[in-house]
Design an enzyme around this catalytic site. Structure first.
Site, PDB file in Angstrom:
ATOM      1  N   ASP A   1      27.250 -61.709  19.774  1.00 15.15           N
ATOM      2  CA  ASP A   1      28.369 -61.282  18.930  1.00 15.15           C
ATOM      3  C   ASP A   1      28.004 -61.506  17.468  1.00 15.15           C
ATOM      4  O   ASP A   1      27.151 -62.340  17.154  1.00 15.15           O
ATOM      5  CB  ASP A   1      29.613 -62.138  19.244  1.00 15.15           C
ATOM      6  CG  ASP A   1      30.307 -61.730  20.542  1.00 15.15           C
ATOM      7  OD1 ASP A   1      30.011 -60.653  21.072  1.00 15.15           O
ATOM      8  OD2 ASP A   1      31.153 -62.514  21.016  1.00 15.15           O
TER       9      ASP A   1
ATOM     10  N   ARG B   1      26.010 -53.022  19.676  1.00 11.32           N
ATOM     11  CA  ARG B   1      27.448 -52.763  19.858  1.00 11.32           C
ATOM     12  C   ARG B   1      28.000 -52.540  18.444  1.00 11.32           C
ATOM     13  O   ARG B   1      27.869 -53.424  17.595  1.00 11.32           O
ATOM     14  CB  ARG B   1      28.158 -53.951  20.491  1.00 11.32           C
ATOM     15  CG  ARG B   1      29.687 -53.792  20.454  1.00 11.32           C
ATOM     16  CD  ARG B   1      30.421 -55.113  20.609  1.00 11.32           C
ATOM     17  NE  ARG B   1      30.210 -55.692  21.923  1.00 11.32           N
ATOM     18  CZ  ARG B   1      30.256 -57.014  22.146  1.00 11.32           C
ATOM     19  NH1 ARG B   1      30.484 -57.852  21.151  1.00 11.32           N
ATOM     20  NH2 ARG B   1      30.048 -57.475  23.347  1.00 11.32           N
TER      21      ARG B   1
ATOM     22  N   LYS C   1      34.253 -52.462  14.114  1.00 14.35           N
ATOM     23  CA  LYS C   1      34.640 -52.354  12.695  1.00 14.35           C
ATOM     24  C   LYS C   1      34.408 -53.667  11.958  1.00 14.35           C
ATOM     25  O   LYS C   1      34.063 -53.677  10.786  1.00 14.35           O
ATOM     26  CB  LYS C   1      36.104 -51.938  12.587  1.00 14.35           C
ATOM     27  CG  LYS C   1      36.335 -50.498  13.024  1.00 14.35           C
ATOM     28  CD  LYS C   1      37.715 -50.006  12.616  1.00 14.35           C
ATOM     29  CE  LYS C   1      38.001 -48.663  13.265  1.00 14.35           C
ATOM     30  NZ  LYS C   1      39.340 -48.152  12.922  1.00 14.35           N
TER      31      LYS C   1
HETATM   32  P1  FDA Z   1      41.622 -50.696  14.169  1.00 12.54           P
HETATM   33  O1  FDA Z   1      41.838 -52.164  13.986  1.00 12.54           O
HETATM   34  O2  FDA Z   1      41.377 -49.869  12.973  1.00 12.54           O
HETATM   35  O3  FDA Z   1      42.855 -50.138  14.947  1.00 12.54           O
HETATM   36  C1  FDA Z   1      43.000 -48.755  15.271  1.00 12.54           C
HETATM   37  C2  FDA Z   1      44.043 -48.592  16.351  1.00 12.54           C
HETATM   38  O4  FDA Z   1      43.574 -49.199  17.565  1.00 12.54           O
HETATM   39  C3  FDA Z   1      45.367 -49.291  16.075  1.00 12.54           C
HETATM   40  O5  FDA Z   1      46.203 -48.490  15.286  1.00 12.54           O
HETATM   41  C4  FDA Z   1      45.902 -49.518  17.465  1.00 12.54           C
HETATM   42  O6  FDA Z   1      46.433 -48.330  17.971  1.00 12.54           O
HETATM   43  C5  FDA Z   1      44.657 -49.842  18.243  1.00 12.54           C
HETATM   44  N1  FDA Z   1      44.411 -51.309  18.257  1.00 12.54           N
HETATM   45  C6  FDA Z   1      43.475 -51.986  17.565  1.00 12.54           C
HETATM   46  N2  FDA Z   1      43.534 -53.323  17.824  1.00 12.54           N
HETATM   47  C7  FDA Z   1      44.544 -53.470  18.691  1.00 12.54           C
HETATM   48  C8  FDA Z   1      45.102 -54.596  19.337  1.00 12.54           C
HETATM   49  N3  FDA Z   1      44.637 -55.850  19.140  1.00 12.54           N
HETATM   50  N4  FDA Z   1      46.146 -54.368  20.162  1.00 12.54           N
HETATM   51  C9  FDA Z   1      46.609 -53.107  20.382  1.00 12.54           C
HETATM   52  N5  FDA Z   1      46.120 -52.008  19.802  1.00 12.54           N
HETATM   53  C10 FDA Z   1      45.105 -52.190  18.967  1.00 12.54           C
HETATM   54  N6  FDA Z   1      34.324 -58.047  15.717  1.00 12.54           N
HETATM   55  C11 FDA Z   1      33.377 -58.791  15.085  1.00 12.54           C
HETATM   56  O7  FDA Z   1      33.491 -59.028  13.886  1.00 12.54           O
HETATM   57  N7  FDA Z   1      32.300 -59.252  15.799  1.00 12.54           N
HETATM   58  C12 FDA Z   1      32.114 -58.973  17.117  1.00 12.54           C
HETATM   59  O8  FDA Z   1      31.114 -59.402  17.700  1.00 12.54           O
HETATM   60  C13 FDA Z   1      33.095 -58.167  17.768  1.00 12.54           C
HETATM   61  N8  FDA Z   1      32.970 -57.846  19.099  1.00 12.54           N
HETATM   62  C14 FDA Z   1      33.843 -56.932  19.651  1.00 12.54           C
HETATM   63  C15 FDA Z   1      33.649 -56.482  20.953  1.00 12.54           C
HETATM   64  C16 FDA Z   1      34.466 -55.498  21.481  1.00 12.54           C
HETATM   65  C17 FDA Z   1      34.209 -54.988  22.872  1.00 12.54           C
HETATM   66  C18 FDA Z   1      35.525 -54.950  20.697  1.00 12.54           C
HETATM   67  C19 FDA Z   1      36.402 -53.856  21.211  1.00 12.54           C
HETATM   68  C20 FDA Z   1      35.755 -55.430  19.423  1.00 12.54           C
HETATM   69  C21 FDA Z   1      34.941 -56.428  18.896  1.00 12.54           C
HETATM   70  N9  FDA Z   1      35.168 -56.936  17.621  1.00 12.54           N
HETATM   71  C22 FDA Z   1      34.197 -57.726  17.032  1.00 12.54           C
HETATM   72  C23 FDA Z   1      36.467 -56.691  16.946  1.00 12.54           C
HETATM   73  C24 FDA Z   1      36.412 -55.484  16.017  1.00 12.54           C
HETATM   74  O9  FDA Z   1      35.602 -55.770  14.907  1.00 12.54           O
HETATM   75  C25 FDA Z   1      37.808 -55.101  15.523  1.00 12.54           C
HETATM   76  O10 FDA Z   1      38.362 -56.171  14.829  1.00 12.54           O
HETATM   77  C26 FDA Z   1      38.759 -54.685  16.623  1.00 12.54           C
HETATM   78  O11 FDA Z   1      38.133 -53.960  17.635  1.00 12.54           O
HETATM   79  C27 FDA Z   1      39.881 -53.788  16.025  1.00 12.54           C
HETATM   80  O12 FDA Z   1      39.328 -52.630  15.480  1.00 12.54           O
HETATM   81  P2  FDA Z   1      39.497 -51.178  16.142  1.00 12.54           P
HETATM   82  O13 FDA Z   1      38.200 -50.483  16.053  1.00 12.54           O
HETATM   83  O14 FDA Z   1      40.022 -51.318  17.513  1.00 12.54           O
HETATM   84  O15 FDA Z   1      40.461 -50.360  15.204  1.00 12.54           O
END
Ligand code: FDA
Length: 308
Positions: free
Chosen positions: A132, A185, A188
């Site tokens: 991670d 992986r 964001k």
């Molecule tokens: P964003 O936050 O822009 O959200 C877009 C939309 O997605 C929202 O409007 C909502 O609809 C939906 N959504 C997002 N989060 C949600 C929630 N918690 N509950 C419900 N709906 C939600 N980060 C990091 O810094 N280091 C790492 O190693 C990892 N590892 C990792 C593994 C995996 C498998 C995932 C999915 C994520 C990570 N992350 C991470 C976290 C990542 O950086 C990020 O903070 C979250 O995934 C939220 O970003 P989104 O891309 O989902 O979109």
């Protein structure tokens, strides 16, 4: 950064609240939407049920920033047990590891040694270790360790890393990792970063996410696209279709308990999906980061809590 997001990130670092929540029944119950439970068996049970839906898993034993070498070794021991049990139970799962939990802030050498033994163990069992990514002060040292491990024959090909689209440096990092054939992986980014190192606006992060995912899809390496954002998912699907990249050449990754509807739809449409399943006593900072991403989840959790 919206006020609520900052407030939850600040709360994620509050020690007294953390102690109180981690020890309270109410806290454990509230967190169960996003955390499999406190024990290895809880995580394995969830992994089995997620696998039954045609979704693979990555297991995360929660914890970060250990302060003694003993703690780092104990944390590693849990991952060794997981690797053995994944094989014994024939689960479709790998492991996700934070280097600060393996002692990175005490000694990068210690963290590298522990990561090496986990990668060797994974290689022996035909499995995989994802490192991670944590805050930007640790990006370089984390990438250096991953690249060194991938360069050694005994751990080549079984170690991957995470790249955060919010960092300005990420395009150069992706290009370097692709040149080395290392699995990425893409996410964001979940930490609070200053504008000197990270794009401040969501639109900029999203734009960079799409750009980086295209670079990754164009490579021959199997990568993970980690997001719950349907706009990102749609952009990746469209690019893959347009460039005739088969759906089994990459996977979407999402967090346990988040956008289950989208997870199921992607599986139904023939895409590979992996769910990140965290477990352990130290669930509080992880849980608070999920609330920071989507403060509306507080209302959602409260509603379900009182309904149950
Ligand atoms: P964003 O936050 O822009 O959200 C877009 C939309 O997605 C929202 O409007 C909502 O609809 C939906 N959504 C997002 N989060 C949600 C929630 N918690 N509950 C419900 N709906 C939600 N980060 C990091 O810094 N280091 C790492 O190693 C990892 N590892 C990792 C593994 C995996 C498998 C995932 C999915 C994520 C990570 N992350 C991470 C976290 C990542 O950086 C990020 O903070 C979250 O995934 C939220 O970003 P989104 O891309 O989902 O979109």
């Amino acid at each position: 950064m919206p006020v609520l997001r900052s407030a939850f990130i600040a709360l994620s670092r509050n020690r007294s609240l953390r102690r109180f929540c981690e020890q309270s029944k109410v806290g454990t119950r509230l967190s169960s939407r996003f955390v499999a439970g406190t024990e290895i068996d809880d995580a394995l049970r969830v992994a089995e049920s997620v696998n039954r839906q045609g979704i693979s898993v990555t297991l995360d034993s929660l914890g970060e920033s250990v302060t003694t070498e003993g703690e780092a070794h104990r944390a590693a021991e849990i991952y060794h047990q997981l690797l053995d049990t994944i094989n014994a139970r024939k689960l479709n799962a790998n492991i996700s590891v934070k280097l600060t939990q393996m002692g990175l802030e005490l000694s990068p050498k210690l963290a590298e040694k522990i990561a090496t033994s986990l990668a060797q163990h994974a290689k022996a069992g035909g499995n995989f270790v994802r490192i991670d990514m944590e805050d930007s002060k640790l990006t370089q040292v984390t990438l250096d360790i991953v690249r060194r491990l991938n360069a050694r024959p005994e751990t080549r090909g079984v170690i991957g890393v995470v790249i955060q689209a919010y960092l300005y440096r990420s395009q150069a990092d992706v290009e370097q990792l692709l040149a080395d054939g290392i699995r990425i992986r893409l996410c964001k980014g979940a930490y609070k970063e200053p504008a000197e190192v990270a794009f401040p606006r969501k639109s900029q992060v999203d734009e960079n996410f799409v750009l980086l995912s295209k670079l990754m899809l164009d490579s021959d390496v199997y990568h993970g696209i980690a997001t719950h954002d349907e706009a990102m998912v749609d952009a990746v699907k469209a690019y893959a279709k347009q460039h005739k990249i088969a759906p089994d050449r990459f996977e979407f990754q999402m967090l346990y308990g988040v956008r289950r509807d989208l997870q199921r739809k992607l599986v139904k449409d023939g895409y590979n999906v992996r769910v990140y399943v965290p477990f352990g006593q130290e669930w509080y900072p992880y849980f608070m980061r999920r609330l920071a991403e989507r403060p509306a989840n507080v209302l959602f959790l409260m509603k379900n809590f009182f309904r149950a």
